[in-house]
Write a protein that holds these residues in place. Structure first.
Motif, mmCIF file in Angstrom:
data_model
loop_
_atom_site.group_PDB
_atom_site.id
_atom_site.type_symbol
_atom_site.label_atom_id
_atom_site.label_comp_id
_atom_site.label_asym_id
_atom_site.label_seq_id
_atom_site.Cartn_x
_atom_site.Cartn_y
_atom_site.Cartn_z
ATOM 1 N N LEU A 183 32.699 41.980 41.525
ATOM 2 C CA LEU A 183 32.864 40.637 40.953
ATOM 3 C C LEU A 183 32.470 40.652 39.474
ATOM 4 N N THR A 185 32.576 43.163 37.395
ATOM 5 C CA THR A 185 33.580 43.857 36.588
ATOM 6 C C THR A 185 34.898 43.098 36.556
ATOM 7 N N SER A 186 35.053 42.120 37.453
ATOM 8 C CA SER A 186 36.251 41.282 37.400
ATOM 9 C C SER A 186 36.060 40.134 36.412
ATOM 10 N N VAL A 188 33.485 37.860 36.408
ATOM 11 C CA VAL A 188 32.737 36.698 36.890
ATOM 12 C C VAL A 188 31.318 37.167 37.220
#
Lengths: 297, 512
Positions: A183, A185-186, A188
């Motif tokens: 999450l 690294t996405s 967020v």
């Protein structure tokens, strides 16, 4: 027949605070937080519900105070376990003990009573008669005439199920629990999602507390949450967080609570009041076995 | 072609004194596949992590599309069009392909509801655009590693990344899956994407890349056009023409078989074959070296021998005693073990030096306990610690000092002292000199050779070829969990072993 209806209504009444707290707990469960502070949040909510209601002569102010008090607890939890990265379990224990001590202290300081405070000044949350349905025999007796918070809880259950499984927040919430690195690294921050889950959990536990002291009964007594927060934790764990499963488990606990009362006619009450807690122990046992399996795989 | 990224004079020091990158300057052109090659620890990944904002450089400049650009976190790099696919795959196995791809940039409708139809459509469009063979609704936990890697790439492409950094992407793939990945990467390049490809496999680099930058021990050796170079030249640049120290070994009569590893196969929980039919015999007065690029089964081999992993099949004997399924304590009676990880396996950092010296001995040697094993005999323990200190020349303030206070070299001496005085006939050394300074390495080597002279059998895993050539009698090479070579040190060369490590087979051109 009267007994059956009584048992069903007792079940709904006893299930409501557990369900509300568990719905909050399930959000933190999905976010990957081992949150055991529902008990303390609920207790703080119950006490401040009475404060709000008594001093403003308004059940609405009671609910507002309950939610705010519970949110303060949630913010402390966030500060310690999310921001400062302390151990979640220890933080939770600390908060629960803090809530117990603080509410007892304020009860004695503000109302100058020991044990319990009740009085005509406390305005309770009203019961709602549903038009038309209340006139249907049997069904009316079961579905109508419950406390406002009971109906709110039904709506909140549907909302939580929708939130977790259908929305953007839900996708990120579950991602925070499954793999926070992913999450992050996405784009967020997982911690932000966790903070939101705790804030909603706090609000719901506050509502559960308000129900205890302004719905279930109209008084505050020391340690009045009496382990319901722990039972809600067990409910969350037992069904792996599924909101509908939690509703079902909460009803079962509610039923065992009512059954306990009912069994008092044949068994000593010390044994019958153990029923919900024994159920909790079994639930935690199941959890530990599952956890072992996931750790090994 | 335009230069898209320039990295100038990059320096990275890991405290206290490891220089990971020493004044490295390199430029990448738009629309090329640029390979970055080098041995383990050459600084390839560090260089790319600095570009991607995962680690800050100590000094140096990065220019991206003609402007100074330092990214502080990966999110910033992605927003600017630079994405990285790591060696380990970071996805959510419980989610479907489209959920993983859109996570963080989800299309939403009313009340925060995810517009699933739109999300699927967009992901599907990307899959078709790049001709990836993926099903949008497949659960990521159910698809192959190669497909998961594609999902990672797709996730970046969905965010409109134009520079793609791939950190050893073939390491997790089977040989059959590699050509497909290469075709996809070529297609991306032809689409205008720039691909930076970290690898240490020369065949792959020669096949795929347009230009190649070689790093060695934190320095850039050079950047060459793939068309103008050869595998031999690259190998030379990677390994360098380093002087091989004269061997310290004395000729010695080799004795009977002490450790006998017979056909060990290990399949992990993910059903991947980590070790395949490993057989090694180590005789008394013999040092067998195990060479290999990291991640080719060394970790699993050590853990199987020490009883931390259960082999799927095969047997393991020391001095004729079957240890395949023995308890760890029973193994320790026969095996002295120096692990590569001093901090978590080899020692307890927060215990005292004396306690660390005593570990294992306190269970195996009765002289350290009184009253039938109930109480430790501290007088004996202190005497023993003093022996170890003198024998190995450990620099320490007091026996009671916390182990953490010792320098790396002295920590390793304490561990060696403890292990070598166990008297176990078989000695397993896993990277015994990793992270030590030159003086300590010399010392450790002398101790190892002393044990050889005293008729112990030693198995030493090392990623340092110089070390293996310096002290081992034989070198076996691990490649993808198999032993691909068993060579007598005196009859082979670093180049030959290097080829086996990288290619898993002898240098074909030499045979021709």
């Amino acid at each position: 027949m009267k007994i059956a209806i009584g048992l069903i209504n007792g079940m709904i009444t006893a299930a409501t605070p557990i369900l509300l707290a568990a719905l909050g707990g399930t959000l933190t469960f999905y976010a990957g937080i081992f949150n055991i502070a529902m008990e303390g949040m609920m207790l703080a909510g119950a006490f401040f519900a009475v404060i709000g209601s008594y001093f403003f002569n308004s059940w609405l102010m009671g609910i507002l105070f309950a939610v705010l008090a519970s949110l303060v607890m949630a913010v402390i939890f966030i500060l310690f376990s999310v921001v400062l990265k302390t151990d979640e379990f220890v933080t939770g224990i600390g908060l629960n003990l803090f809530a117990l001590g603080a509410t007892t202290y304020f009860l004695r300081q503000i109302f100058k009573v020991k044990g319990a405070f009740s009085g005509p000044g406390i305005v309770s949350v009203p019961n709602i008669e549903i038009p038309l349905i209340k006139d249907i025999p049997l069904v009316g007796e079961i579905l109508s005439g419950h406390n406002l918070i009971v109906y709110l809880t039904l709506i909140i259950t549907i909302w939580v199920a929708y939130l977790v499984f259908k929305t953007r927040f839900g996708l990120r919430l579950r991602a925070a629990g499954y793999n926070p690195t992913c999450l992050d690294t996405s784009g967020v921050p997982a911690d932000r999602v966790r903070i939101w889950s705790l804030i909603i959990c706090g609000a719901l536990c506050g509502l559960a507390g308000a129900y205890l002291s302004l719905g279930y009964v109209t008084l505050f007594s020391e340690n009045m949450s009496a382990g319901r927060g722990w039972i809600s934790l067990a409910a969350v764990i037992l069904v792996n967080g599924n909101p509908w499963g939690i509703a079902l488990i909460s009803l079962l606990f509610g039923f065992s609570d009512g059954l306990g009362l009912f069994l008092q006619r044949v068994l000593p009450s010390q044994f019958t009041s153990m029923v919900p807690y024994v159920a909790t122990l079994i639930a935690l046992f199941v959890y530990s076995i599952r956890r072992k399996e996931t750790v090994l795989s | 072609m335009n230069t898209i990224i320039e990295m100038q004079g990059i320096v990275k020091v890991f405290p206290p004194n490891v220089v990971a990158l020493n004044d490295v300057s390199v430029d990448f052109r738009e629309g090329e596949i640029h390979a970055i090659v080098g041995e383990n620890g050459a600084g390839k990944s560090t260089l790319m992590k600095i570009l991607y904002g995962m680690q800050p450089a100590n000094s140096g400049r990065i220019r991206y599309r003609g402007q100074d650009a330092i990214f502080h976190d990966p999110g910033e790099a992605i927003a600017n069009g630079i994405g990285m696919v790591h060696q380990e795959i970071i996805l959510i196995p419980e989610y479907t392909v489209w959920q993983n791809v859109v996570l963080g940039v989800e299309p939403v409708g009313l009340f925060g509801r995810i517009d699933e139809k739109e999300a699927r459509r967009r992901v599907q469009a990307r899959i078709q655009e790049f001709n990836f063979n993926l099903a949008v609704d497949a659960e990521v936990g159910d698809i192959s590693v190669a497909a998961r890697q594609k999902v990672e790439i797709l996730k970046l492409l969905y965010r409109d990344v134009s520079v793609l950094i791939m950190d050893e992407p073939t390491a997790v793939l089977t040989p059959q899956e590699i050509p497909q990945l290469f075709n996809e990467l070529r297609r991306l390049r032809d689409n205008g994407h720039t691909i930076l490809f970290i690898s240490h496999r020369l065949d792959e680099v020669m096949e795929l890349s347009d230009r190649i930058t070689v790093l060695r021990r934190g320095r850039k050796i050079g950047t060459v056009d793939t068309a103008d170079t050869s595998k031999e030249q690259l190998a030379q640049m990677m390994v360098g023409r380093e002087v091989i120290f004269s061997p310290l070994r004395q000729e010695q009569q080799i004795g009977d078989v002490v450790a006998d590893i017979q056909g060990i196969t290990y399949i992990d929980a993910m059903k991947r074959e980590r070790l395949k039919d490993i057989s090694i015999r180590v005789r008394a007065s013999e040092i067998v070296g195990v060479a290999g690029v990291e991640g080719n089964g060394q970790f699993e081999l050590v853990n199987v021998l020490m009883g931390l992993l259960k082999p799927t099949s095969g047997e393991f004997f020391v001095c004729g005693e079957r240890l395949t399924h023995a308890s760890i304590l029973d193994r320790r009676k026969k095996i002295a073990f120096v692990s590569q990880d001093r901090a978590s396996m080899g020692a307890c950092l927060s215990a005292s030096i004396m306690e660390n010296v005593l570990m294992t001995h306190h269970r195996l040697n009765k002289r350290f306990s009184k009253f039938g094993g109930l109480v430790l005999d501290y007088a004996q323990a202190n005497r023993f610690t003093e022996e170890v200190r003198q024998k190995l020349d450990v620099q320490m303030d007091s026996r009671q000092a916390v182990f953490r206070s010792l320098s790396g070299g002295n920590q390793q001496k304490v561990i060696l002292g403890r292990e070598l005085s166990l008297g176990a006939p078989f000695i397993l050394l896993d990277q015994p000199t990793r992270g030590l300074d030159v003086g300590s390495i010399e010392y450790v080597h002398q101790q190892i050779l002393r044990m050889r002279a005293e008729s112990y059998a030693l198995l030493m895993l090392s990623s340092d070829l110089d070390e293996l050539f310096r002290i081992s009698d034989r070198i076996v090479v691990l490649h993808r969990g198999r032993i691909v070579a068993d060579l007598i040190t005196a009859e082979t060369s670093i180049t030959e072993v290097g080829y086996f490590m990288l290619e898993g087979k002898p240098n074909a051109t030499k045979i021709d």
